[in-house]
Design a protein around this motif. Structure first.
Motif, PDB file in Angstrom:
ATOM      1  N   GLU A 386       0.815  -1.220   0.000  1.00 54.97           N
ATOM      2  CA  GLU A 386       0.000   0.000   0.000  1.00 54.97           C
ATOM      3  C   GLU A 386       0.848   1.270   0.000  1.00 54.97           C
ATOM      4  OE1 GLU A 386      -2.621  -0.460   3.299  1.00 54.97           O
ATOM      5  OE2 GLU A 386      -3.665  -2.090   2.287  1.00 54.97           O
ATOM      6  N   THR A 387       2.045   1.199   0.624  1.00 54.18           N
ATOM      7  CA  THR A 387       2.848   2.425   0.686  1.00 54.18           C
ATOM      8  C   THR A 387       3.756   2.555  -0.531  1.00 54.18           C
ATOM      9  OG1 THR A 387       4.375   1.260   2.101  1.00 54.18           O
ATOM     10  CG2 THR A 387       2.850   2.736   3.192  1.00 54.18           C
ATOM     11  N   ALA A 388       3.754   1.541  -1.393  1.00 54.86           N
ATOM     12  CA  ALA A 388       4.571   1.641  -2.606  1.00 54.86           C
ATOM     13  C   ALA A 388       3.970   2.712  -3.518  1.00 54.86           C
ATOM     14  CB  ALA A 388       4.581   0.298  -3.319  1.00 54.86           C
ATOM     15  N   ALA A 389       4.810   3.168  -4.457  1.00 50.94           N
ATOM     16  CA  ALA A 389       4.339   4.244  -5.346  1.00 50.94           C
ATOM     17  C   ALA A 389       3.395   3.650  -6.383  1.00 50.94           C
ATOM     18  CB  ALA A 389       5.531   4.905  -6.000  1.00 50.94           C
ATOM     19  N   ASP A 390       2.184   3.296  -5.960  1.00 47.16           N
ATOM     20  CA  ASP A 390       1.244   2.636  -6.854  1.00 47.16           C
ATOM     21  C   ASP A 390       0.371   3.647  -7.595  1.00 47.16           C
ATOM     22  OD1 ASP A 390       2.070   0.119  -6.279  1.00 47.16           O
ATOM     23  OD2 ASP A 390       0.650  -0.160  -4.631  1.00 47.16           O
ATOM     24  N   HIS A 391      -0.077   3.234  -8.794  1.00 48.88           N
ATOM     25  CA  HIS A 391      -1.009   4.080  -9.547  1.00 48.88           C
ATOM     26  C   HIS A 391      -2.365   4.095  -8.860  1.00 48.88           C
ATOM     27  CE1 HIS A 391       1.717   4.061 -12.862  1.00 48.88           C
ATOM     28  NE2 HIS A 391       1.651   2.753 -12.990  1.00 48.88           N
ATOM     29  N   ILE A 392      -2.775   2.907  -8.395  1.00 53.07           N
ATOM     30  CA  ILE A 392      -4.152   2.775  -7.905  1.00 53.07           C
ATOM     31  C   ILE A 392      -4.133   2.481  -6.404  1.00 53.07           C
ATOM     32  CG2 ILE A 392      -6.320   1.520  -8.270  1.00 53.07           C
ATOM     33  CD1 ILE A 392      -4.998   0.417 -10.869  1.00 53.07           C
ATOM     34  N   LYS A 393      -4.879   3.262  -5.661  1.00 53.30           N
ATOM     35  CA  LYS A 393      -4.985   2.998  -4.218  1.00 53.30           C
ATOM     36  C   LYS A 393      -6.461   2.921  -3.828  1.00 53.30           C
ATOM     37  CE  LYS A 393      -0.777   5.572  -3.096  1.00 53.30           C
ATOM     38  NZ  LYS A 393       0.310   4.884  -2.583  1.00 53.30           N
ATOM     39  N   ILE A 411     -17.223   1.736  -4.779  1.00 51.18           N
ATOM     40  CA  ILE A 411     -15.805   1.807  -4.410  1.00 51.18           C
ATOM     41  C   ILE A 411     -15.209   3.138  -4.851  1.00 51.18           C
ATOM     42  CG2 ILE A 411     -15.035   0.537  -6.498  1.00 51.18           C
ATOM     43  CD1 ILE A 411     -13.002  -0.852  -4.555  1.00 51.18           C
ATOM     44  N   THR A 412     -14.360   3.693  -3.998  1.00 47.80           N
ATOM     45  CA  THR A 412     -13.630   4.906  -4.376  1.00 47.80           C
ATOM     46  C   THR A 412     -12.153   4.552  -4.459  1.00 47.80           C
ATOM     47  OG1 THR A 412     -15.249   6.212  -3.169  1.00 47.80           O
ATOM     48  CG2 THR A 412     -13.195   7.331  -3.775  1.00 47.80           C
ATOM     49  N   LEU A 413     -11.536   4.913  -5.580  1.00 48.41           N
ATOM     50  CA  LEU A 413     -10.114   4.654  -5.787  1.00 48.41           C
ATOM     51  C   LEU A 413      -9.397   5.982  -5.993  1.00 48.41           C
ATOM     52  CD1 LEU A 413     -10.188   1.790  -8.472  1.00 48.41           C
ATOM     53  CD2 LEU A 413      -9.998   1.534  -5.983  1.00 48.41           C
ATOM     54  N   SER A 414      -8.113   5.970  -5.661  1.00 43.66           N
ATOM     55  CA  SER A 414      -7.292   7.110  -6.062  1.00 43.66           C
ATOM     56  C   SER A 414      -6.434   6.591  -7.210  1.00 43.66           C
ATOM     57  CB  SER A 414      -6.449   7.545  -4.860  1.00 43.66           C
ATOM     58  OG  SER A 414      -5.356   8.271  -5.319  1.00 43.66           O
ATOM     59  N   ASP A 416      -3.676   7.566  -9.840  1.00 44.64           N
ATOM     60  CA  ASP A 416      -2.649   8.595 -10.073  1.00 44.64           C
ATOM     61  C   ASP A 416      -3.001   9.899  -9.353  1.00 44.64           C
ATOM     62  OD1 ASP A 416      -0.960   6.979 -11.583  1.00 44.64           O
ATOM     63  OD2 ASP A 416      -2.187   7.292 -13.369  1.00 44.64           O
ATOM     64  N   GLY A 417      -3.443   9.754  -8.115  1.00 45.60           N
ATOM     65  CA  GLY A 417      -3.695  10.928  -7.273  1.00 45.60           C
ATOM     66  C   GLY A 417      -5.084  11.536  -7.417  1.00 45.60           C
ATOM     67  N   GLU A 418      -5.865  11.040  -8.377  1.00 44.33           N
ATOM     68  CA  GLU A 418      -7.198  11.620  -8.573  1.00 44.33           C
ATOM     69  C   GLU A 418      -8.265  10.643  -8.069  1.00 44.33           C
ATOM     70  OE1 GLU A 418     -10.053  12.751 -12.259  1.00 44.33           O
ATOM     71  OE2 GLU A 418      -7.905  12.566 -12.697  1.00 44.33           O
ATOM     72  N   GLU A 419      -9.175  11.139  -7.223  1.00 46.59           N
ATOM     73  CA  GLU A 419     -10.203  10.234  -6.667  1.00 46.59           C
ATOM     74  C   GLU A 419     -11.314   9.980  -7.675  1.00 46.59           C
ATOM     75  OE1 GLU A 419     -11.723  10.660  -2.714  1.00 46.59           O
ATOM     76  OE2 GLU A 419      -9.692  10.523  -1.879  1.00 46.59           O
ATOM     77  N   LYS A 420     -11.678   8.694  -7.804  1.00 45.74           N
ATOM     78  CA  LYS A 420     -12.770   8.327  -8.706  1.00 45.74           C
ATOM     79  C   LYS A 420     -13.671   7.343  -7.969  1.00 45.74           C
ATOM     80  CE  LYS A 420     -10.462   8.870 -13.119  1.00 45.74           C
ATOM     81  NZ  LYS A 420      -9.962   8.234 -14.308  1.00 45.74           N
ATOM     82  N   LYS A 421     -14.961   7.392  -8.310  1.00 53.49           N
ATOM     83  CA  LYS A 421     -15.919   6.531  -7.600  1.00 53.49           C
ATOM     84  C   LYS A 421     -16.746   5.766  -8.627  1.00 53.49           C
ATOM     85  CE  LYS A 421     -19.123   7.327  -3.835  1.00 53.49           C
ATOM     86  NZ  LYS A 421     -19.501   8.367  -2.907  1.00 53.49           N
ATOM     87  N   ALA A 490     -10.608  -6.816  -2.677  1.00 52.26           N
ATOM     88  CA  ALA A 490     -10.340  -5.549  -3.374  1.00 52.26           C
ATOM     89  C   ALA A 490      -8.853  -5.229  -3.292  1.00 52.26           C
ATOM     90  CB  ALA A 490     -11.169  -4.433  -2.755  1.00 52.26           C
ATOM     91  N   LYS A 491      -8.264  -5.410  -2.111  1.00 56.51           N
ATOM     92  CA  LYS A 491      -6.829  -5.104  -1.951  1.00 56.51           C
ATOM     93  C   LYS A 491      -5.998  -5.987  -2.885  1.00 56.51           C
ATOM     94  CE  LYS A 491      -6.890  -3.910   3.007  1.00 56.51           C
ATOM     95  NZ  LYS A 491      -6.480  -4.425   4.328  1.00 56.51           N
ATOM     96  N   ALA A 492      -6.366  -7.277  -2.946  1.00 53.68           N
ATOM     97  CA  ALA A 492      -5.593  -8.213  -3.775  1.00 53.68           C
ATOM     98  C   ALA A 492      -5.695  -7.844  -5.253  1.00 53.68           C
ATOM     99  CB  ALA A 492      -6.096  -9.644  -3.547  1.00 53.68           C
ATOM    100  N   TYR A 493      -6.905  -7.501  -5.686  1.00 55.57           N
ATOM    101  CA  TYR A 493      -7.097  -7.167  -7.106  1.00 55.57           C
ATOM    102  C   TYR A 493      -6.326  -5.901  -7.474  1.00 55.57           C
ATOM    103  CZ  TYR A 493      -9.514  -6.974 -11.591  1.00 55.57           C
ATOM    104  OH  TYR A 493      -9.796  -6.962 -12.932  1.00 55.57           O
ATOM    105  N   ILE A 494      -6.395  -4.918  -6.568  1.00 56.51           N
ATOM    106  CA  ILE A 494      -5.694  -3.650  -6.830  1.00 56.51           C
ATOM    107  C   ILE A 494      -4.183  -3.884  -6.845  1.00 56.51           C
ATOM    108  CG2 ILE A 494      -5.194  -1.370  -5.823  1.00 56.51           C
ATOM    109  CD1 ILE A 494      -8.189  -1.376  -4.935  1.00 56.51           C
ATOM    110  N   SER A 495      -3.707  -4.721  -5.932  1.00 53.79           N
ATOM    111  CA  SER A 495      -2.255  -4.991  -5.905  1.00 53.79           C
ATOM    112  C   SER A 495      -1.816  -5.672  -7.202  1.00 53.79           C
ATOM    113  CB  SER A 495      -1.940  -5.812  -4.654  1.00 53.79           C
ATOM    114  OG  SER A 495      -1.023  -6.799  -4.916  1.00 53.79           O
TER     115      SER A 495
END
Ligand code: KIV
Ligand code: ZN
Length: 512
Positions: A386-393, A411-414, A416-421, A490-495
Motif C-alpha cells: 500500500e505504501t509503494a508508489a502505486d497508480h491505484i490505491k 468503491i472509491t479509488l485514487s 494517479d492521485g485523482e479520486e474516482k468513484k 479488493a486489496k488483492a485485485y488492486i495490488s
C-alpha cells in the motif's frame, strides 16, 4: 561422522521464475533472512544481469545475510559474470553460479554451438568467475538429457578451470530416480578429477519426481541439493526443500549424510513464501500442508494417543508446527510491535512504513483480539504494497448483500492521485467489487485465479486473498488480507493491477 549435505536454496531465483511469483526487493530480503535463520548453506538470490531491480535485490541480500553464502546466477558470458560479482561484493561469503547447456538439443537449437565451442566457453566462464571469487559453481544446463561422455568431458574441464561445485540439472524434469541416481554415481566414478568438486543436483518436477531424483542422487554421492521452499519454481517447480531435508533427517538409517538446517523454521518459511508469492500450499502437501500432521480417522487418533510413533514418523514441532505464536494483542505498544517484527526479520527502511503498519496492526487488534506471527506477516505484505508508489490505491469500499437483492459494491479509488468513484452489481459482493474497479481502470486483464485462505483459525481470522491476472501474456499475482474478505479481495485485485500496469523489463536466464 556423517557427511554434510549442502542445502542450496533457489527460491529467490528459480522460484521467482514461476509465472506470477516475482518478488520485490523487500520481499526477497524477508525471505533471505528467514532462510538464513533456518541455516540454509547457500541462498541463490537472483540473476543480477536480468534487470537493475534484480541487481539491487542480489546486492541487498548480499548486504543483509551474514551466515549463509549468497550466490548470483550468470550465463557463461563475461558481462553476466562481472555483473554478478559486482552485486555480490558486499557479501561475507559469495558464490558465482554460471551455466551453459550441454544437451544436443540445447546446443543445436538454442546455443547454435558445436560441442567443442561449448567446452571452451564453459572453461572461459569458470576462469572469469574465479578471477572474482574462489567459490564458483558450474551447471551444464539440461544435463539430464546430455550425452554421458560429453558431460564427463565438460565436467572435467570446468573442475580443472576451478569450479568447486558442479551441479547436474534435470532442467526439464525428464529423469527417473533409479537412472538419475546411477548417472550421478557414474559421473563421480568416471570424471577423473571428481574428488576436487562437490557434486550437486538441481531437479525440476515436471513428472513429479524432483524430490525422488534428488534423493537418488544423494544416495549415489551428490552432496549438494538445489531446492526451493514449497517446491516453487519454473513450470511444475523444483525439488521441495522441506521434503528433501526431512527425508534425509528422518531416514538416517539409509542416508550417510545430513544437513545442518534448523528444521523448526520450515513451516514459517513455507508460510512466508506462500504469503509473499501468492502460491497457496495444498492441504495434503508433505511436511507443510495443513493436513500433514492431522490425524482425522478414529483409528489413527487412537493409535497416536497411545503412542505417537504408531502413525507419526516425524514430530510436528520439529518442522515448526505450533510455532505460530499468539504474540500481540490490542494493548501492545509500538515498541513491542517493532521488536516482534525484527525477530521475524522484518525491518522497515522508512519510518512511515512502520507507522502505517502499526496503524493497521491497531485496527486489526481491535477486530481480532489475538494477533499471530502469520497475521503480522500478512499485514506487513499489505503495508509494503500500500505504501509503494502505486497508480491505484483503495480509498473506500461499501459492499451490500441482502437476501433477495442483487449484490452490489461502491468503491472509491485514487488513480494517479485523482479520486474516482464507481458502483456495480455482480453475482456476489466480490464480483461486484471487481466489476466496479474495472469500470474505472479498464485494465484489459483476464482473471486467472481467485482464492481465499484463512491465515489463522476461527471466524475472526483474517482472510488472505490471492488474485492472479494475465495482461497480454504477463502473469502477476496480487495479495490482500483483511478480516473482511470483500475488502481483502479488493486489496488483492488492486495490488495485482498495480503490478500488471507497471512495465517490466527483465531478462529470463534460460530463454535468451
Ligand atoms: O533448471 C536449470 O537448468 C537451471 C540452471 C540455471 C541451473 O535452473
Ligand atoms: Zn532450474
Amino acid at each position: 561422522m556423517q557427511d554434510k549435505l549442502t542445502i542450496f536454496d533457489t527460491t529467490l531465483r528459480d522460484g521467482e521464475q514461476s509465472p506470477g511469483a516475482s518478488m520485490t526487493k523487500d520481499e526477497k530480503l524477508r525471505i533471505a533472512k528467514a532462510l538464513e535463520n533456518m541455516k540454509v548453506d547457500v541462498i541463490e538470490a537472483g540473476f543480477p544481469i536480468a534487470s537493475p531491480g534484480d541487481f539491487e535485490s542480489v546486492k541487498a541480500v548480499a548486504e543483509l545475510v551474514k551466515d549463509s553464502t549468497v550466490c548470483g546466477l550468470a550465463r557463461a558470458l563475461d558481462k553476466d559474470i562481472d555483473r554478478a560479482a559486482e552485486a555480490l561484493k558486499p557479501a561475507n561469503s559469495s558464490r558465482i553460479h554460471t551455466f551453459l547447456a550441454t544437451s544436443p538439443i540445447h546446443m543445436r537449437e538454442k546455443l547454435r554451438m558445436e560441442p567443442d565451442q561449448v567446452v571452451e566457453h564453459a572453461v572461459k566462464a569458470v576462469k572469469r568467475a574465479r578471477n572474482h571469487t574462489d567459490n564458483v559453481e558450474f551447471s551444464p544446463e539440461d544435463a539430464g538429457r546430455s550425452e554421458f561422455e560429453f558431460l564427463c568431458r565438460v565436467l572435467e574441464a570446468v573442475i580443472d578451470a576451478g569450479a568447486k561445485t558442479v551441479n547436474i540439472p534435470d532442467t526439464v524434469g525428464y529423469n527417473l530416480p533409479q537412472y538419475f541416481g546411477e548417472l550421478i554415481g557414474r559421473l563421480i566414478g568416471n570424471v577423473p578429477n571428481s574428488d576436487k568438486a562437490v557434486f550437486s543436483v538441481h531437479c525440476h518436477n515436471d513428472l513429479g519426481l524432483a524430490v525422488g531424483n534428488s534423493l537418488a542422487a544423494v544416495l549415489n554421492g551428490a552432496r549438494q541439493v538445489e531446492c526451493t521452499i514449497n517446491g516453487l519454481g519454473e513450470r511444475a517447480g523444483n525439488a521441495a526443500l522441506e521434503e528433501v531435508v526431512m527425508t534425509v533427517r528422518t531416514r538416517r538409517d539409509v542416508f550417510t549424510c545430513d544437513t545442518e538446517l534448523d528444521t523448526s523454521h520450515i513451516v514459517h518459511c513455507s508460510r512466508l513464501v506462500s504469503t509473499i508469492t501468492g502460491f497457496p500450499v495444498q492441504p495434503n502437501k508433505a511436511i507443510v500442508g495443513a493436513n500433514a500432521f492431522a490425524h482425522e480417522s478414529g483409528i489413527h487418533q487412537d493409535g497416536v494417543l497411545k503412542s505417537r510413533e504408531t502413525y507419526e514418523i516425524m514430530r510436528a514441532e520439529d518442522v515448526g508446527w505450533n510455532a505460530n505464536r499468539m504474540v500481540l494483542g490490542k494493548h501492545s505498544g509500538r515498541n513491542a510491535f517493532k521488536t516482534r517484527l525484527e525477530e521475524l526479520g522484518i525491518h522497515f527502511e522508512k519510518e512511515e512504513e512502520l507507522n502505517a503498519a502499526f496503524a493497521s496492526f491497531k485496527e486489526l487488534a481491535d477486530k481480532k483480539h489475538e494477533v499471530y506471527d502469520d497475521d503480522l506477516q500478512a499485514l506487513v505484505s499489505d503495508t509494503i504494497q500500500e505504501t509503494a508508489a502505486d497508480h491505484i490505491k483503495l480509498v473506500s469500499l461499501r459492499a451490500l448483500v441482502e437476501t433477495g437483492e442483487t449484490p452490489s459494491a461502491e468503491i472509491t479509488l485514487s488513480i494517479d492521485g485523482e479520486e474516482k468513484k464507481a458502483s456495480a452489481e455482480g453475482g456476489g459482493p466480490v464480483d461486484a467489487t471487481f466489476k466496479a474497479i474495472e469500470s474505472m481502470v479498464n485494465s484489459g486483464c483476464e482473471l486467472q485465479l481467485y482464492s481465499v485462505n484463512n491465515i489463522t483459525t476461527g471466524t475472526d481470522s483474517q482472510g488472505e486473498v490471492t488474485v492472479r491476472i494475465d495482461k497480454a501474456g504477463r502473469i502477476v499475482n496480487g495479495l490482500g488480507s483483511d478480516t473482511d474478505i470483500v475488502m481483502a479481495s479488493a486489496k488483492a485485485y488492486i495490488s495485482a493491477l498495480n503490478k500488471a500496469l507497471t512495465p517490466e523489463d527483465r531478462a529470463h536466464p534460460q530463454r535468451l
